[in-house]
Design a protein around this motif. Structure first.
Motif, PDB file in Angstrom:
ATOM      1  N   ARG A   1       0.837  -1.205   0.000  1.00  0.00           N
ATOM      2  CA  ARG A   1       0.000   0.000   0.000  1.00  0.00           C
ATOM      3  C   ARG A   1       0.872   1.256   0.000  1.00  0.00           C
ATOM      4  NH1 ARG A   1      -4.994   2.020   1.097  1.00  0.00           N
ATOM      5  NH2 ARG A   1      -5.056   3.975   2.264  1.00  0.00           N
ATOM      6  N   ALA A   2       1.892   1.277   0.856  1.00  0.00           N
ATOM      7  CA  ALA A   2       2.774   2.446   0.945  1.00  0.00           C
ATOM      8  C   ALA A   2       3.510   2.671  -0.375  1.00  0.00           C
ATOM      9  CB  ALA A   2       3.757   2.271   2.092  1.00  0.00           C
ATOM     10  N   MET A   3       3.977   1.594  -1.016  1.00  0.00           N
ATOM     11  CA  MET A   3       4.703   1.725  -2.274  1.00  0.00           C
ATOM     12  C   MET A   3       3.796   2.272  -3.367  1.00  0.00           C
ATOM     13  SD  MET A   3       5.304   0.127  -5.464  1.00  0.00           S
ATOM     14  CE  MET A   3       5.052  -1.646  -5.365  1.00  0.00           C
ATOM     15  N   LEU A   4       2.566   1.741  -3.464  1.00  0.00           N
ATOM     16  CA  LEU A   4       1.644   2.200  -4.496  1.00  0.00           C
ATOM     17  C   LEU A   4       1.168   3.628  -4.237  1.00  0.00           C
ATOM     18  CD1 LEU A   4      -0.461  -1.037  -5.099  1.00  0.00           C
ATOM     19  CD2 LEU A   4       1.280  -0.050  -6.604  1.00  0.00           C
ATOM     20  N   LEU A   5       1.013   3.994  -2.979  1.00  0.00           N
ATOM     21  CA  LEU A   5       0.650   5.378  -2.666  1.00  0.00           C
ATOM     22  C   LEU A   5       1.774   6.337  -3.059  1.00  0.00           C
ATOM     23  CD1 LEU A   5      -1.185   5.068   0.769  1.00  0.00           C
ATOM     24  CD2 LEU A   5      -2.159   5.870  -1.388  1.00  0.00           C
ATOM     25  N   ALA A   6       3.020   5.908  -2.829  1.00  0.00           N
ATOM     26  CA  ALA A   6       4.162   6.736  -3.242  1.00  0.00           C
ATOM     27  C   ALA A   6       4.169   6.918  -4.755  1.00  0.00           C
ATOM     28  CB  ALA A   6       5.467   6.098  -2.767  1.00  0.00           C
ATOM     29  N   LEU A   7       3.864   5.854  -5.488  1.00  0.00           N
ATOM     30  CA  LEU A   7       3.778   5.942  -6.945  1.00  0.00           C
ATOM     31  C   LEU A   7       2.636   6.861  -7.365  1.00  0.00           C
ATOM     32  CD1 LEU A   7       4.651   4.917  -9.773  1.00  0.00           C
ATOM     33  CD2 LEU A   7       3.037   3.021  -9.464  1.00  0.00           C
ATOM     34  N   LYS A   8       1.499   6.721  -6.714  1.00  0.00           N
ATOM     35  CA  LYS A   8       0.317   7.525  -7.051  1.00  0.00           C
ATOM     36  C   LYS A   8       0.578   9.009  -6.823  1.00  0.00           C
ATOM     37  CE  LYS A   8      -4.666   7.754  -6.090  1.00  0.00           C
ATOM     38  NZ  LYS A   8      -5.136   7.296  -7.404  1.00  0.00           N
ATOM     39  N   HIS A   9       1.299   9.322  -5.733  1.00  0.00           N
ATOM     40  CA  HIS A   9       1.513  10.717  -5.366  1.00  0.00           C
ATOM     41  C   HIS A   9       2.752  11.332  -6.006  1.00  0.00           C
ATOM     42  CE1 HIS A   9      -0.956   9.690  -1.527  1.00  0.00           C
ATOM     43  NE2 HIS A   9      -1.739  10.048  -2.534  1.00  0.00           N
ATOM     44  N   SER A  10       3.517  10.531  -6.725  1.00  0.00           N
ATOM     45  CA  SER A  10       4.748  11.058  -7.333  1.00  0.00           C
ATOM     46  C   SER A  10       4.455  11.960  -8.523  1.00  0.00           C
ATOM     47  CB  SER A  10       5.642   9.900  -7.789  1.00  0.00           C
ATOM     48  OG  SER A  10       5.093   9.249  -8.930  1.00  0.00           O
ATOM     49  N   GLY A  11       3.293  11.768  -9.143  1.00  0.00           N
ATOM     50  CA  GLY A  11       2.963  12.533 -10.337  1.00  0.00           C
ATOM     51  C   GLY A  11       3.454  11.905 -11.624  1.00  0.00           C
ATOM     52  N   ALA A  12       4.063  10.722 -11.540  1.00  0.00           N
ATOM     53  CA  ALA A  12       4.571  10.059 -12.746  1.00  0.00           C
ATOM     54  C   ALA A  12       3.433   9.593 -13.650  1.00  0.00           C
ATOM     55  CB  ALA A  12       5.456   8.872 -12.366  1.00  0.00           C
ATOM     56  N   PHE A  13       2.262   9.327 -13.055  1.00  0.00           N
ATOM     57  CA  PHE A  13       1.117   8.855 -13.823  1.00  0.00           C
ATOM     58  C   PHE A  13      -0.125   9.632 -13.435  1.00  0.00           C
ATOM     59  CE2 PHE A  13       4.077   5.330 -13.651  1.00  0.00           C
ATOM     60  CZ  PHE A  13       4.170   4.979 -14.988  1.00  0.00           C
ATOM     61  N   ASP A  14      -1.017   9.748 -14.393  1.00  0.00           N
ATOM     62  CA  ASP A  14      -2.301  10.387 -14.132  1.00  0.00           C
ATOM     63  C   ASP A  14      -3.305   9.396 -13.550  1.00  0.00           C
ATOM     64  OD1 ASP A  14      -1.711  13.058 -15.416  1.00  0.00           O
ATOM     65  OD2 ASP A  14      -1.357  11.713 -17.119  1.00  0.00           O
ATOM     66  N   LYS A  15      -3.143   8.124 -13.915  1.00  0.00           N
ATOM     67  CA  LYS A  15      -4.051   7.101 -13.413  1.00  0.00           C
ATOM     68  C   LYS A  15      -3.293   5.796 -13.156  1.00  0.00           C
ATOM     69  CE  LYS A  15      -8.256   8.752 -15.776  1.00  0.00           C
ATOM     70  NZ  LYS A  15      -9.348   8.397 -16.721  1.00  0.00           N
ATOM     71  N   LEU A  16      -3.675   5.115 -12.089  1.00  0.00           N
ATOM     72  CA  LEU A  16      -3.260   3.738 -11.845  1.00  0.00           C
ATOM     73  C   LEU A  16      -4.506   2.891 -12.098  1.00  0.00           C
ATOM     74  CD1 LEU A  16      -1.159   4.047  -8.545  1.00  0.00           C
ATOM     75  CD2 LEU A  16      -0.463   4.453 -10.924  1.00  0.00           C
ATOM     76  N   TRP A  17      -4.402   1.932 -13.011  1.00  0.00           N
ATOM     77  CA  TRP A  17      -5.586   1.245 -13.526  1.00  0.00           C
ATOM     78  C   TRP A  17      -5.422  -0.269 -13.424  1.00  0.00           C
ATOM     79  CZ3 TRP A  17      -9.671   4.196 -15.116  1.00  0.00           C
ATOM     80  CH2 TRP A  17     -10.750   3.540 -15.722  1.00  0.00           C
ATOM     81  N   LEU A  18      -6.409  -0.941 -12.865  1.00  0.00           N
ATOM     82  CA  LEU A  18      -6.404  -2.394 -12.774  1.00  0.00           C
ATOM     83  C   LEU A  18      -6.850  -2.995 -14.105  1.00  0.00           C
ATOM     84  CD1 LEU A  18      -8.135  -2.582  -9.294  1.00  0.00           C
ATOM     85  CD2 LEU A  18      -5.742  -3.182  -9.750  1.00  0.00           C
ATOM     86  N   PHE A  19      -6.182  -4.076 -14.517  1.00  0.00           N
ATOM     87  CA  PHE A  19      -6.458  -4.712 -15.807  1.00  0.00           C
ATOM     88  C   PHE A  19      -6.368  -6.219 -15.600  1.00  0.00           C
ATOM     89  CE2 PHE A  19      -4.754  -5.085 -20.469  1.00  0.00           C
ATOM     90  CZ  PHE A  19      -5.973  -5.596 -20.877  1.00  0.00           C
ATOM     91  N   THR A  20      -7.528  -6.864 -15.473  1.00  0.00           N
ATOM     92  CA  THR A  20      -7.567  -8.259 -15.063  1.00  0.00           C
ATOM     93  C   THR A  20      -8.426  -9.101 -15.995  1.00  0.00           C
ATOM     94  OG1 THR A  20      -8.185  -9.759 -13.246  1.00  0.00           O
ATOM     95  CG2 THR A  20      -9.479  -7.748 -13.482  1.00  0.00           C
ATOM     96  N   ASN A  21      -8.108 -10.386 -16.075  1.00  0.00           N
ATOM     97  CA  ASN A  21      -8.936 -11.335 -16.813  1.00  0.00           C
ATOM     98  C   ASN A  21     -10.063 -11.888 -15.954  1.00  0.00           C
ATOM     99  OD1 ASN A  21      -7.746 -11.172 -19.296  1.00  0.00           O
ATOM    100  ND2 ASN A  21      -6.549 -13.050 -19.119  1.00  0.00           N
ATOM    101  N   ALA A  22     -10.053 -11.565 -14.668  1.00  0.00           N
ATOM    102  CA  ALA A  22     -11.119 -12.021 -13.786  1.00  0.00           C
ATOM    103  C   ALA A  22     -12.365 -11.167 -13.981  1.00  0.00           C
ATOM    104  CB  ALA A  22     -10.663 -11.952 -12.333  1.00  0.00           C
ATOM    105  N   TYR A  23     -13.475 -11.640 -13.439  1.00  0.00           N
ATOM    106  CA  TYR A  23     -14.683 -10.827 -13.417  1.00  0.00           C
ATOM    107  C   TYR A  23     -14.536  -9.769 -12.325  1.00  0.00           C
ATOM    108  CZ  TYR A  23     -19.709  -9.752 -13.516  1.00  0.00           C
ATOM    109  OH  TYR A  23     -20.922  -9.119 -13.633  1.00  0.00           O
TER     110      TYR A  23
END
Length: 281
Positions: free
Chosen positions: A144-166
């Motif tokens: 969670r901490a790592m992904l929050l750091a990525l989210k708040h870094s500004g490197a991406f506008d969106k973090l998006w899940l992409f799964t073959n599951a329902y």
């Protein structure tokens, strides 16, 4: 008094009871990230593609959690039980047919719908929804901490899940892990649309993810997945950076690592292979 000895009915009752147990547990969660911050149903109209949009696409299973949890193995057991009870197959035949459909179509359900007229939503309930994931997955504060750091870094506008599951399974995994408030949306294999049932590595699945996220140019995308075949498709489509998670050894069914991909053993290795993504702008 009559006694119902129909094994299929007993199988259905037991799996439905487990589904109800799983649902009660999910609604009792209180940890950070146990709720989703995005709607599970995609909007009726797609967002206009943004040429400047940067999106990081994340696979879920065996990517956000370790393959060593062996959830995949439990899922295969559940799928094969479904094959046995719904198609009246012996265990060996069920295992072989599941392997064939998974290898050829990326998901067993595609083969079941195409050749056996199976109700995909019923399949999802009796297979994915019945897995006792709460016995295996717990909140992951470090992830969670790592992904929050990525989210708040500004490197991406969106973090998006992409799964073959329902959607049910994807949402349950991220809620159990405590990541439900980090991602901006999810593209999933829509079992309710059996006439257009597509999944990775089919290019139509990638196109759906691109359109739903608002991405205009694949070159502005990063993509992480545990399937070599999915990573190969991402590279073929021109995704800017593709990361293959190989925890132990390459799964031959999922495909070898293609040239041009970055290989890591765990999603927690992201900061070491791409430190530039974690520097605040």
């Amino acid at each position: 008094m009559t006694i119902d000895n129909d094994p299929h009915d007993a199988y259905t009752r037991s799996t439905q009871a487990q589904v109800a147990c799983n649902s009660r547990h999910l609604e009792s969660l209180t940890h950070p990230g146990c709720q989703l911050c995005f709607p599970l149903t995609p909007p009726t109209s797609l967002p206009p593609p943004d040429p400047s949009l940067r999106v990081f696409f994340f696979d879920i299973d065996n990517c956000l959690y370790h393959a060593s949890t062996r959830i995949h193995d439990q899922m295969q057991v559940s799928i094969e039980r479904y094959f046995q009870h719904s198609l009246n197959l012996d265990p060996e035949a069920a295992r072989a047919l599941n392997h064939t459909y998974y290898r050829e179509y990326g998901l067993a359900i595609r083969g079941l719908v195409m050749f056996h007229g199976i109700n995909a939503l019923e399949y999802n309930q009796l297979v994915d929804d019945s897995l006792p994931l709460q016995d295996i997955l717990q909140p992951d504060p470090a992830l969670r901490a790592m992904l929050l750091a990525l989210k708040h870094s500004g490197a991406f506008d969106k973090l998006w899940l992409f799964t073959n599951a329902y959607k049910n399974h994807g949402a349950r995994v991220v809620r159990l892990l405590g990541l439900g408030d980090i991602f901006d949306g999810m593209t999933y294999c829509d079992y309710s649309q059996t006439d257009t049932l597509v999944c990775k590595p089919h290019p139509d699945a990638f196109e759906r993810a691109r359109q739903q996220s608002g991405l205009a140019d694949y070159a502005n995308a990063w993509f992480i997945d545990d399937s070599g075949s999915n990573i190969a498709q991402g590279l073929h489509l021109g995704m800017g950076n593709c990361i293959h998670v190989v925890e132990d050894q390459v799964n031959e069914v999922l495909g070898a690592t293609p040239e041009g991909a970055v290989v890591i053993r765990s999603i927690m290795d992201l900061p070491s292979v791409a430190p530039q993504l974690f520097k605040s702008e």
